[in-house]
Design an enzyme around this catalytic site. Structure first.
Site, PDB file in Angstrom:
ATOM      1  N   GLU A   1       1.226  14.188  -0.947  1.00  0.00           N
ATOM      2  CA  GLU A   1       0.703  12.928  -0.429  1.00  0.00           C
ATOM      3  C   GLU A   1      -0.375  12.457  -1.379  1.00  0.00           C
ATOM      4  O   GLU A   1      -1.287  13.214  -1.719  1.00  0.00           O
ATOM      5  CB  GLU A   1       0.073  13.125   0.950  1.00  0.00           C
TER       6      GLU A   1
ATOM      7  N   ASP B   1     -10.403   8.445   8.880  1.00  0.00           N
ATOM      8  CA  ASP B   1     -10.841   9.560   8.050  1.00  0.00           C
ATOM      9  C   ASP B   1     -12.297   9.938   8.277  1.00  0.00           C
ATOM     10  O   ASP B   1     -13.152   9.081   8.485  1.00  0.00           O
ATOM     11  CB  ASP B   1     -10.629   9.230   6.577  1.00  0.00           C
TER      12      ASP B   1
END
Ligand SMILES: Cc1ncc(COP(=O)(O)O)c(C=O)c1O
Lengths: 408, 270
Positions: free
Chosen positions: B48, B59
């Site tokens: 990724e 995040d």
């Protein structure tokens, strides 16, 4: 042109291309739950009665419509003969807690209770939404956490202390420039981790559907009252409405009930900071382009790569790089005109209003007032203009004193 | 068969996949490319690549800082695609999945982004803030270019909602094992063991478990319960810990990150 401007949003939460539900999967089920609960509350008479009771007996609504005669006279002094519109203030600064934010907060807290949520979070810029949320949480005995950019904590000290007195926890957010955008990021992050028991009380007409619609509906009490009051005072509709735009909630609240009255012109006032041609402003509609942030598509200050830019305004409440989806749409279809006022314009209007009307405005509506005076000068003297005095200036005393070189 | 499908097919019956996450351009383009090139050899089965964004709402602090480093070192979406092209010039078997947020893609132009991502050698996309409700924003263009749209399934995605989410998913399912943002907490074995069969009942796609997987032991456990384990924050932390006081790569930055990947891969293969 649509035959009504009051039909949005559609079932996907869109106003034209704007709005929507751009959130991570973890939040999506909860967003749908909020929407269902809100829809149910519309026909829940007990809910509506309770909200109206709170607005009347706790907030002090209806807020007065004040004919600002000395400001009007001041404008007419510099206007050509026969020019200089009559200026009214819709006085939401007299609300309990000092701004319009409490209108939508009470609606949302009632909703949170109905949904069985036991914790409340909020983001705040100027601190007015944080104070309003902390206030409602005190009243309803709910624990409250307010996310606030570290820069804003610094420049809105009185409100930080107020929130603490009211029993809320204030969490300073140091990411980014430490302003409203960063506070909202952090509130959303917290919410993802606490979806089961927490309700996120958003302070403006932005965020994922249903928030832009819901906050607008709750704030529409401003425009509904103004319409009735103007009828009583002048026997007609006003010719123009003016309101400051941060995310856009006080403006949507004033505008929405008038959107289908074609004779009523509307002006949203963005913060031009140090100037709209500098890099330090918060004029998302004038200088941004459509983008996605905080759960919705809206006009957004961003660079060529789609990275979000920092906004700047003397007013913490306007210091946001986006603007709600309904405003984005009203801008594109041209129903509302969006203008701007600089930090200096706002500072001047702040002082002028204090001296002429005995009303110390918040820095946010001081932007609206600067634009109001500019507009009124060019309008015929028999025209009527209503400006949303959406907050009082107590919170800004320290900021303004510092800028004027006064030591408190 | 797509690269992603081929990779899972080749692992089927032997072990789960290791999926690594690092951001493009963190901390600089050369280091980022060197790490990328070393990942397959270190044992990453699927890579990724995070697309840096100013406001990464799902995040935690580690990946927020990674995004700031990446943006400071000049990351843009087109440079991220160029990075993938450079990688693909030498490596054709390991799938690359771009993960990030919608606005940079919207700004780039969804259609041209999908065309260029595919031609650069990208295999799939995870766009955190485009849920199935907004799928039509990108699905037609992604499909037309043969890009898999990998969707997140969360603990809050209940059985009534699962079919809708899964119907909009291809490549693999990304199970977010915790309520929360990246790098904050870890799921228990019991919760994963309960949740994965619930999802499997609705899909034949491989299920990758991510968010909160830090140690080789956790990775092996997750890769055993699901079909793969995604490790992000732990690797970003190793990278961050290897930088000098100005946030610049040191001579052993690449090695330290790849060593961490190797440790994860070894445990999964055990
Ligand atoms: C007094 C006041 N006016 C305006 C705003 C801006 O928000 P909105 O545009 O949603 O009314 C704020 C926000 O903090 C505020 O406190």
């Amino acid at each position: 042109m649509p035959n009504s401007f009051r039909q949005g949003p559609d079932s996907r939460g869109r106003f034209g291309q704007f709005g929507g539900r751009f959130v991570a999967e973890t939040l999506m089920p909860l967003i749908l739950e909020v929407e269902a609960a809100y829809e149910a509350s519309k026909t829940d008479q007990a809910f509506q009665d309770e909200w109206r009771r709170l607005l009347k007996d706790y907030v002090g609504r209806p807020s007065p419509l004040w004919s600002a005669e000395r400001i009007t006279a001041h404008v007419r002094k510099s206007a050509k003969p026969g020019k200089g519109a009559k200026i009214y203030f819709k006085r939401d600064e007299l609300n309990h807690t000092g701004a319009h934010k409490i209108n939508a907060v009470l609606g949302q807290i009632l909703l949170a209770k109905k949904m069985g949520k036991t914790r409340i979070i909020a983001e705040t810029g100027a601190g007015q939404h944080g104070v309003a949320t902390a206030t409602a949480c005190a009243l309803f005995d709910l624990p409250c956490t307010v996310f606030m950019g570290a820069t804003d904590v610094e420049r809105q000290q009185p409100n930080v202390f107020r929130m603490k007195l009211l029993g809320a926890e204030v969490r300073p957010v140091s990411a980014g420039a430490g302003t409203l955008k960063d506070a909202m990021n952090e509130a959303l992050r917290y919410w993802v981790a606490n979806v089961t028991d927490t309700y996120y009380c958003i302070g403006t007409v932005a965020g994922p559907h249903p928030y832009p619609m819901m906050v607008r509906d709750f704030q529409s009490v401003i425009g509904e009252e103004a319409k009735v009051q103007m009828q009583a005072a002048e026997g007609r509709l006003p010719d123009a409405l003016v309101a400051a735009i941060g995310g856009g909630s006080n403006a949507m609240g004033l505008f929405y009930p008038f959107l289908d009255d074609p004779s009523v012109q509307m002006y949203g006032v963005e913060a031009a900071g140090r100037g709209i041609d500098t890099h330090e402003h918060a004029a998302s509609l004038a200088k941004g382009r459509p983008g996605v942030l905080h759960g919705n598509r809206m006009y957004l200050l961003q660079d060529d790569d789609g990275q979000v830019q920092e906004a700047h305004s003397i007013s913490a409440g306007l210091d946001y790089p986006g603007v709600g989806p309904e405003h984005s749409w009203l801008h594109e279809i041209g129903r509302v005109r969006y203008v701007s006022a600089t930090d200096d314009d706002a500072l001047d209007a702040f002082q002028l209003c204090s001296r002429l009307e005995g009303i110390i405005p918040a820095l946010e509506p001081a932007h609206a007032l600067a634009a109001t005076m500019r507009l009124a000068v060019g309008m015929d003297a028999d025209k009527i203009l209503v400006m949303n005095m959406c907050g009082r200036g107590d919170k800004d005393i320290f900021t303004v004193a510092k800028l004027l070189g006064e030591r408190l | 068969m797509s690269r992603i499908a081929a990779r899972f097919a080749s692992l089927k019956g032997t072990r789960g996949a290791l999926i690594t996450y690092l951001q493009a351009y963190d901390p600089d383009p050369a280091t980022s490319l060197a790490i990328l090139r070393g990942l397959p050899g270190a044992g990453a089965d699927i890579i990724e690549v995070g697309m840096p964004f100013t406001d990464p709402m799902a995040d935690g602090p580690s990946i927020q800082l990674a995004a700031q480093r990446a943006l400071k070192s000049g990351a843009t979406l087109s440079r991220t695609l160029a990075l993938v092209r450079d990688f693909r010039a030498e490596e054709t078997a390991t799938p690359i999945v771009l993960m990030g947020y919608y606005n940079p893609i919207l700004s780039y132009g969804v259609a041209s982004f999908c065309v260029e991502a595919a031609s650069s050698g990208v295999d799939g996309l995870i766009i955190v803030d485009v849920p199935p409700e907004e799928a039509d924003e990108i699905e037609p263009d992604a499909k037309a270019q043969g890009l898999d749209l990998i969707r997140l399934v969360a603990p809050t995605t209940d059985d009534s909602r699962l079919p809708k989410v899964l119907a909009a998913t291809s490549g693999f399912v990304y199970y977010v094992s915790i309520l929360g943002i990246t790098g904050t907490r870890s799921a228990s074995r019991e919760s994963m063991a309960a949740e994965i069969p619930r999802i499997r009942a609705h899909t034949d796609l491989p299920i990758v478990i991510g968010f909160g997987i830090r140690t080789p032991a956790q990775a092996a456990e997750a890769a055993g319960i699901g079909d793969g384990a995604a490790v992000g924050t732990a690797l970003v932390d190793v990278l961050a810990g290897s930088l000098d006081e100005h946030g610049r790569a040191k001579s052993d930055t690449v090695r330290r990150v790849l060593d961490a990947v190797r440790a994860l891969a070894e445990e999964i293969r055990r």
